[in-house]
Scaffold this motif. Structure first.
Motif, mmCIF file in Angstrom:
data_model
loop_
_atom_site.group_PDB
_atom_site.id
_atom_site.type_symbol
_atom_site.label_atom_id
_atom_site.label_comp_id
_atom_site.label_asym_id
_atom_site.label_seq_id
_atom_site.Cartn_x
_atom_site.Cartn_y
_atom_site.Cartn_z
ATOM 1 N N ASP A 12 -3.358 1.108 1.799
ATOM 2 C CA ASP A 12 -5.188 0.811 0.557
ATOM 3 C C ASP A 12 -5.606 1.935 0.372
ATOM 4 O O ASP A 12 -7.117 1.606 0.054
ATOM 5 C CB ASP A 12 -5.954 -0.641 1.517
ATOM 6 C CG ASP A 12 -5.450 -1.447 1.479
ATOM 7 O OD1 ASP A 12 -4.524 -1.970 0.806
ATOM 8 O OD2 ASP A 12 -5.807 -2.731 2.626
ATOM 9 N N LYS A 14 -7.543 5.036 -0.654
ATOM 10 C CA LYS A 14 -6.883 6.219 -2.041
ATOM 11 C C LYS A 14 -6.902 7.412 -2.058
ATOM 12 O O LYS A 14 -6.693 7.273 -2.970
ATOM 13 C CB LYS A 14 -8.223 4.721 -2.851
ATOM 14 C CG LYS A 14 -8.472 3.771 -3.282
ATOM 15 C CD LYS A 14 -7.466 3.051 -3.444
ATOM 16 C CE LYS A 14 -7.532 1.265 -3.732
ATOM 17 N NZ LYS A 14 -6.303 0.945 -3.583
ATOM 18 N N ASN A 56 0.310 -2.737 -6.882
ATOM 19 C CA ASN A 56 -0.783 -1.001 -6.472
ATOM 20 C C ASN A 56 0.770 -0.041 -6.349
ATOM 21 O O ASN A 56 0.474 0.606 -5.997
ATOM 22 C CB ASN A 56 -0.338 -2.190 -4.925
ATOM 23 C CG ASN A 56 0.964 -2.169 -4.180
ATOM 24 O OD1 ASN A 56 2.073 -1.547 -4.590
ATOM 25 N ND2 ASN A 56 0.892 -2.441 -3.085
#
Length: 182
Positions: A12, A14, A56
């Motif tokens: 997760d 970034k 993703n």
């Protein structure tokens, strides 16, 4: 659970680093890493039949028990040593090892691409891949396994509950070519 928390952080976060900058930014410590493609189309262009690339854009999760530089940068991104990730990526990009290149070798799985193909794959990596890492030494193997199980990265085969049949097929084809006699 610790493993799920770390796995989520790895995916997760970034603050991803372009592969071309990894040599300067990745630390020489143990840790976990994830490799992402900047655009699913970058993989679909050479392999139009691919459809399993996740939203993703996660391609691979790995573990570096000694050094992220040695494992991620030198092995997976630059292919200075045998790399499952590099073999899978090269196969998906349409490259094949030289016919018979594994003949007489003890290990019949670690095929390599020609030097020119290896250079082309590295150029593609530098243009299209992003990396993320976490420096941690606690329960690395358990976290890697959980992260792969949880996120099913496209190029991971081991521990992946839904490995890509296309990646498995392409790798098997490469092994067959590399094992063939003249």
């Amino acid at each position: 659970m610790y493993e799920e928390h770390i796995a989520a952080l790895l995916i997760d976060n970034k603050s991803r680093c372009p592969a071309r900058e990894a040599e300067q930014r990745v630390p020489p410590t143990p840790g976990l890493y994830a490799i992402f493609v900047n655009s699913a189309d970058a993989l679909r262009q050479p392999s139009p039949g691919l459809c399993a690339i996740p939203q993703n854009k996660l391609l691979y999760i790995g573990i570096a028990t000694k050094s992220l530089v040695a494992r991620l940068v030198e092995q997976d991104l630059h292919h200075l040593k045998a790399s499952s990730f590099f073999r899978s990526l090269g196969a998906v990009l349409g490259f094949k090892p030289p016919v018979g290149s594994l003949l007489g070798r003890k290990n019949q799985y670690n095929y390599r691409f020609s030097p020119s193909d290896t250079g082309t794959i590295i150029e593609w990596i530098n243009a299209h891949l992003l990396v993320q890492w976490l420096c941690t030494s606690r329960a690395l193997a358990a976290v890697e396994k959980e992260a792969i199980r949880q996120h099913s990265p496209f190029l991971n085969i081991t521990h992946n509950p839904t490995p890509s049949p296309e990646v498995k097929r392409l790798r098997a084809l490469c092994r067959t070519l590399a094992r063939q006699g003249p």
